[in-house]
Design an enzyme around this catalytic site. Sequence first.
Site, PDB file in Angstrom:
ATOM      1  N   SER A 156       9.161  -0.412  -4.239  1.00 18.64           N
ATOM      2  CA  SER A 156       7.808  -0.400  -3.899  1.00 18.64           C
ATOM      3  C   SER A 156       7.687  -1.209  -2.429  1.00 18.64           C
ATOM      4  O   SER A 156       6.784  -2.007  -2.249  1.00 18.64           O
ATOM      5  CB  SER A 156       6.659  -0.826  -4.581  1.00 18.64           C
ATOM      6  OG  SER A 156       7.133  -0.356  -5.841  1.00 18.64           O
ATOM      7  N   ARG A 171      11.256  -2.555   6.041  1.00 18.07           N
ATOM      8  CA  ARG A 171      11.190  -3.976   6.157  1.00 18.07           C
ATOM      9  C   ARG A 171      10.676  -4.258   4.808  1.00 18.07           C
ATOM     10  O   ARG A 171      10.249  -3.711   3.877  1.00 18.07           O
ATOM     11  CB  ARG A 171       9.794  -4.047   7.288  1.00 18.07           C
ATOM     12  CG  ARG A 171       8.676  -3.422   6.760  1.00 18.07           C
ATOM     13  CD  ARG A 171       7.512  -3.867   7.639  1.00 18.07           C
ATOM     14  NE  ARG A 171       6.242  -3.110   7.339  1.00 18.07           N
ATOM     15  CZ  ARG A 171       6.038  -1.803   7.631  1.00 18.07           C
ATOM     16  NH1 ARG A 171       6.755  -1.248   8.517  1.00 18.07           N
ATOM     17  NH2 ARG A 171       5.056  -0.964   6.977  1.00 18.07           N
ATOM     18  N   ASP A 209       6.386   3.765  -5.501  1.00 21.92           N
ATOM     19  CA  ASP A 209       5.471   3.552  -6.643  1.00 21.92           C
ATOM     20  C   ASP A 209       4.175   4.494  -6.552  1.00 21.92           C
ATOM     21  O   ASP A 209       3.687   4.967  -7.636  1.00 21.92           O
ATOM     22  CB  ASP A 209       4.867   1.977  -7.099  1.00 21.92           C
ATOM     23  CG  ASP A 209       4.298   1.218  -5.745  1.00 21.92           C
ATOM     24  OD1 ASP A 209       4.371   1.965  -4.857  1.00 21.92           O
ATOM     25  OD2 ASP A 209       4.001   0.163  -6.089  1.00 21.92           O
TER      26      ASP A 209
HETATM   27 MG    MG Z   1       3.233  -1.977  -9.389  1.00 15.04          MG
END
Ligand code: MG
Length: 515
Positions: A156, A171, A209
């Site tokens: 994520s 990044r 995610d």
């Molecule tokens: Mg999560």
Amino acid sequence: MGLLEEAQRVAAEFEYSAEDVNKGVKEFIRQMDEGLEKTGATMSQIPTYVTAVPNGTEKGLYMAVDLGGTNFRVCSIQLHGNSTFSLTQSKVAIPRELMVAKTSKELFSFLAQQIAEFLKQHHNEHYHSSVRRRATVSQPGGFTEEEIFSLGFTFSFPVHQVGINKGTLIRWTKGFDIPDAVGKDVCQLLQDEIDALHLPVKVAALVNDTVGTLMARSYTSPGKTGTLLGAIFGTGTNGAYVEKLDKVKKLATTEEGGDVDKTTGEMIINTEWGSFDNQLSVLPDTPYDRSLDAESVNPGIQMFEKRISGMFLGEILRRALIKMIKDPEVPLFSDENSSNNDVHSTTCLAHNSPLFEQWGLDTSFLSITAGDSGPGLKVTRQTLDKEYGVSAASSEDAHAVKLIASAVGKRAARLAAVAIGGIVLATNKLAAPKDIATADNETVNEDEIVDIGVDGSLVEFYPDFEEYIREALRETEGIGAHGEKRIRIGIAKDGSGVGAALIALVADKVAKSDA
Ligand code: MG
Ligand code: ADP
């Protein structure tokens, strides 16, 4: 000045009006379009090359791991093919020192060890038969294809995805900072550590995610309606949605553009909306937001996220409270008995209170106080005492804290509505002709529903987060009371795990059809 008046004044700094929401939505749509047209825009609008959402009939056993921002989850998922699944999972907090480790190897070898533990614990037979086999079979890999788990890797953080299981880190966000990982293929980093432990696992898909949440919601959501948007409100915030392929203008100008499967005419776009309006043209900006940003590891970026997500809300509140604590005119947490003589000589706040430390106040505290309506806000006072070194907080103290905490939480939800409303409007999902004819009190038909999947502790546990979002959606031009009713928001429980499994499944199919 009275404590509650002062608290009200501070709370008012977090007001985000209907007019602000509408300005925000317009700018959000503008920045969405900009991101679809060119690379390097504030909102990255990353093409995922996933061109369809599932319908609930998919089947198989898959593994998934999720590197969120706070936890690392490992799971195995059995998809039953009837919109249901079984999931086994383990979860471990990511040690803070690994978030800022010297080398990416430290973090990724920790992750691979968690996968090994999970296999031993939950798929012992599979694990051991693989180990036995490895010892007896002469070929180097040692595993046959059916012994290898396909794994979806939910990662994520912003990546430049160049294939279904290949993507380089753009990044770090959410407090992570391991410079040598930037620019590297995160799937390879994980695969290398998995191979070092000789685990029968292949990293088959790289999944954001939000994309996982969108896929999982679409697999499990009731009815035939495909899901429009998957949104995360956890440590960070982000969203992925289904876009018309011809609006993704920048695809035509990149070399990968040629490989796009055009059959559905759509593609899932990972917005990376955490960096919406980094230039602060429409976002609210209080002194607390400013100092939080200045002292963060990434000043000037993820400005939207820094006003919305779990990593930051507690810290915003903490900064507002500290300002009041330090103000001799404001009697917050001051000892009532002595305050008549010398205003701040005594306080019920311990010198080593976490409130004095950066990140010392967890966002879960906002949920605790928002959910506390008992006499004298006893739960809030107890939490202040147990977790934050505030002994004998008065009920007025607790009310002051609750006022400000609610203002921070409500502003976050209304900002979340800017993103949700922006995407609903930009994709024209409410523009069905029925819209005009339908009266406000009429029930909404299944085919009029715009389905949205959400995930993350903030949206799951903060009381009224969804209701605050809905209130702001009703205030949004082009949505209004009727449009808001057509928007169905559902928690995509375990979204990232199931979603990652679904994308690993798609990746397997693609790999087999290529072979
Ligand atoms: Mg999560
Ligand atoms: P991740 O982002 O790692 O996938 P979560 O969705 O669980 O994990 O989000 C973790 C974040 O949510 C942390 O920033 C934490 O402070 C916050 N959080 C945890 N519990 C609560 C709660 N009850 N209410 C609001 N925020 C919470």
